[in-house]
Design a protein around this motif. Structure first.
Motif, PDB file in Angstrom:
ATOM      1  N   ILE A 108       0.870  -1.175   0.000  1.00  0.00           N
ATOM      2  CA  ILE A 108       0.000   0.000   0.000  1.00  0.00           C
ATOM      3  C   ILE A 108       0.906   1.224   0.000  1.00  0.00           C
ATOM      4  O   ILE A 108       1.806   1.332   0.823  1.00  0.00           O
ATOM      5  CB  ILE A 108      -0.928   0.028   1.224  1.00  0.00           C
ATOM      6  CG1 ILE A 108      -1.901  -1.145   1.176  1.00  0.00           C
ATOM      7  CG2 ILE A 108      -1.678   1.360   1.300  1.00  0.00           C
ATOM      8  CD1 ILE A 108      -2.802  -1.249   2.389  1.00  0.00           C
ATOM      9  N   THR A 109       0.650   2.130  -0.937  1.00  0.00           N
ATOM     10  CA  THR A 109       1.395   3.378  -1.016  1.00  0.00           C
ATOM     11  C   THR A 109       0.427   4.526  -0.766  1.00  0.00           C
ATOM     12  O   THR A 109      -0.662   4.554  -1.343  1.00  0.00           O
ATOM     13  CB  THR A 109       2.027   3.544  -2.419  1.00  0.00           C
ATOM     14  OG1 THR A 109       2.882   2.433  -2.667  1.00  0.00           O
ATOM     15  CG2 THR A 109       2.826   4.830  -2.508  1.00  0.00           C
ATOM     16  N   ILE A 110       0.813   5.451   0.103  1.00  0.00           N
ATOM     17  CA  ILE A 110       0.007   6.648   0.360  1.00  0.00           C
ATOM     18  C   ILE A 110       0.886   7.851   0.064  1.00  0.00           C
ATOM     19  O   ILE A 110       2.010   7.947   0.554  1.00  0.00           O
ATOM     20  CB  ILE A 110      -0.483   6.714   1.824  1.00  0.00           C
ATOM     21  CG1 ILE A 110      -1.355   5.502   2.139  1.00  0.00           C
ATOM     22  CG2 ILE A 110      -1.249   8.011   2.074  1.00  0.00           C
ATOM     23  CD1 ILE A 110      -1.731   5.384   3.601  1.00  0.00           C
ATOM     24  N   ARG A 111       0.359   8.752  -0.751  1.00  0.00           N
ATOM     25  CA  ARG A 111       1.108   9.977  -1.071  1.00  0.00           C
ATOM     26  C   ARG A 111       0.128  11.135  -1.216  1.00  0.00           C
ATOM     27  O   ARG A 111      -1.079  10.930  -1.370  1.00  0.00           O
ATOM     28  CB  ARG A 111       1.918   9.784  -2.343  1.00  0.00           C
ATOM     29  CG  ARG A 111       1.090   9.500  -3.558  1.00  0.00           C
ATOM     30  CD  ARG A 111       1.968   9.226  -4.762  1.00  0.00           C
ATOM     31  NE  ARG A 111       1.138   8.914  -5.914  1.00  0.00           N
ATOM     32  CZ  ARG A 111       1.523   8.193  -6.930  1.00  0.00           C
ATOM     33  NH1 ARG A 111       2.733   7.692  -6.963  1.00  0.00           N
ATOM     34  NH2 ARG A 111       0.723   7.959  -7.944  1.00  0.00           N
ATOM     35  N   ASN A 112       0.678  12.340  -1.161  1.00  0.00           N
ATOM     36  CA  ASN A 112      -0.154  13.521  -1.369  1.00  0.00           C
ATOM     37  C   ASN A 112      -0.636  13.535  -2.814  1.00  0.00           C
ATOM     38  O   ASN A 112       0.166  13.335  -3.736  1.00  0.00           O
ATOM     39  CB  ASN A 112       0.629  14.797  -1.065  1.00  0.00           C
ATOM     40  CG  ASN A 112       0.966  14.915   0.405  1.00  0.00           C
ATOM     41  OD1 ASN A 112       0.218  14.461   1.259  1.00  0.00           O
ATOM     42  ND2 ASN A 112       2.100  15.511   0.704  1.00  0.00           N
ATOM     43  N   ASN A 114      -5.343  19.005  -0.032  1.00  0.00           N
ATOM     44  CA  ASN A 114      -4.633  18.087   0.869  1.00  0.00           C
ATOM     45  C   ASN A 114      -5.143  16.654   0.790  1.00  0.00           C
ATOM     46  O   ASN A 114      -5.070  15.917   1.774  1.00  0.00           O
ATOM     47  CB  ASN A 114      -4.740  18.601   2.310  1.00  0.00           C
ATOM     48  CG  ASN A 114      -4.098  19.964   2.460  1.00  0.00           C
ATOM     49  OD1 ASN A 114      -2.957  20.156   2.068  1.00  0.00           O
ATOM     50  ND2 ASN A 114      -4.846  20.914   2.986  1.00  0.00           N
ATOM     51  N   ALA A 115      -5.657  16.250  -0.372  1.00  0.00           N
ATOM     52  CA  ALA A 115      -6.129  14.868  -0.521  1.00  0.00           C
ATOM     53  C   ALA A 115      -4.932  13.918  -0.484  1.00  0.00           C
ATOM     54  O   ALA A 115      -3.819  14.266  -0.866  1.00  0.00           O
ATOM     55  CB  ALA A 115      -6.884  14.702  -1.839  1.00  0.00           C
ATOM     56  N   LEU A 116      -5.203  12.702  -0.009  1.00  0.00           N
ATOM     57  CA  LEU A 116      -4.202  11.638  -0.018  1.00  0.00           C
ATOM     58  C   LEU A 116      -4.617  10.604  -1.051  1.00  0.00           C
ATOM     59  O   LEU A 116      -5.796  10.243  -1.135  1.00  0.00           O
ATOM     60  CB  LEU A 116      -4.096  10.976   1.351  1.00  0.00           C
ATOM     61  CG  LEU A 116      -3.605  11.857   2.487  1.00  0.00           C
ATOM     62  CD1 LEU A 116      -3.652  11.085   3.809  1.00  0.00           C
ATOM     63  CD2 LEU A 116      -2.198  12.363   2.212  1.00  0.00           C
ATOM     64  N   GLU A 117      -3.662  10.130  -1.815  1.00  0.00           N
ATOM     65  CA  GLU A 117      -3.907   9.079  -2.804  1.00  0.00           C
ATOM     66  C   GLU A 117      -3.379   7.775  -2.227  1.00  0.00           C
ATOM     67  O   GLU A 117      -2.204   7.676  -1.887  1.00  0.00           O
ATOM     68  CB  GLU A 117      -3.192   9.417  -4.105  1.00  0.00           C
ATOM     69  CG  GLU A 117      -3.369   8.379  -5.189  1.00  0.00           C
ATOM     70  CD  GLU A 117      -2.606   8.741  -6.446  1.00  0.00           C
ATOM     71  OE1 GLU A 117      -3.213   8.800  -7.509  1.00  0.00           O
ATOM     72  OE2 GLU A 117      -1.371   8.964  -6.340  1.00  0.00           O
ATOM     73  N   LEU A 118      -4.256   6.770  -2.101  1.00  0.00           N
ATOM     74  CA  LEU A 118      -3.863   5.469  -1.594  1.00  0.00           C
ATOM     75  C   LEU A 118      -3.894   4.483  -2.766  1.00  0.00           C
ATOM     76  O   LEU A 118      -4.896   4.359  -3.457  1.00  0.00           O
ATOM     77  CB  LEU A 118      -4.816   5.009  -0.492  1.00  0.00           C
ATOM     78  CG  LEU A 118      -4.454   3.677   0.182  1.00  0.00           C
ATOM     79  CD1 LEU A 118      -4.816   3.730   1.662  1.00  0.00           C
ATOM     80  CD2 LEU A 118      -5.155   2.503  -0.469  1.00  0.00           C
ATOM     81  N   ILE A 119      -2.767   3.829  -2.984  1.00  0.00           N
ATOM     82  CA  ILE A 119      -2.659   2.847  -4.062  1.00  0.00           C
ATOM     83  C   ILE A 119      -2.375   1.499  -3.421  1.00  0.00           C
ATOM     84  O   ILE A 119      -1.441   1.355  -2.630  1.00  0.00           O
ATOM     85  CB  ILE A 119      -1.540   3.235  -5.050  1.00  0.00           C
ATOM     86  CG1 ILE A 119      -1.866   4.591  -5.670  1.00  0.00           C
ATOM     87  CG2 ILE A 119      -1.376   2.156  -6.117  1.00  0.00           C
ATOM     88  CD1 ILE A 119      -0.716   5.222  -6.404  1.00  0.00           C
TER      89      ILE A 119
END
Length: 113
Positions: free
Chosen positions: A4-8, A27-32
């Motif tokens: 799981i990757t979380i980035r701005n 300020n959303a976070l993108e979770l992949i």
């Protein structure tokens, strides 16, 4: 299991439903997670929480923890279980605490503007 990757998330992101803007943030976070499409998590302070009603629905993810769901109340109808949040996420995904994600659909638009 995929990482799981979380980035701005770059740019400004919005959520719209029932003709109303429910959220707008820089300020959303993108979770992949693996092969799944990216999921965008919005900080609670950037969401019009008056449109959300806590649902009795819950789920458990072995990698993220326990999720609680929210229904979106629009002028014309209630969109059941259209958003979710991890109130006490596992340490590996702690960044999504105090954020809510929305299921994109024909009635809920999650998009970069």
């Amino acid at each position: 299991m995929a990482d799981i990757t979380i980035r701005n998330a770059e740019g400004t992101w919005t959520v719209r439903a029932g003709g109303a803007v429910l959220a707008e943030t820089k300020n959303a976070l993108e979770l992949i997670e693996g092969e799944y499409p990216p999921v965008y998590y919005f900080p609670r302070e950037d969401i019009a929480m008056a449109f959300l009603d806590e649902s009795p629905q819950t789920s458990h993810c072995p990698r993220k923890g326990d999720a609680r769901f929210f229904s979106i109340v629009t002028k014309s109808k209630t969109l059941e279980n259209a958003a979710w949040s991890y109130e006490a996420p596992k340490p590996a995904v702690a960044a999504i605490k105090d954020h809510i994600a929305f299921y994109p659909s024909t009635t809920v638009a999650v998009e970069r503007v």
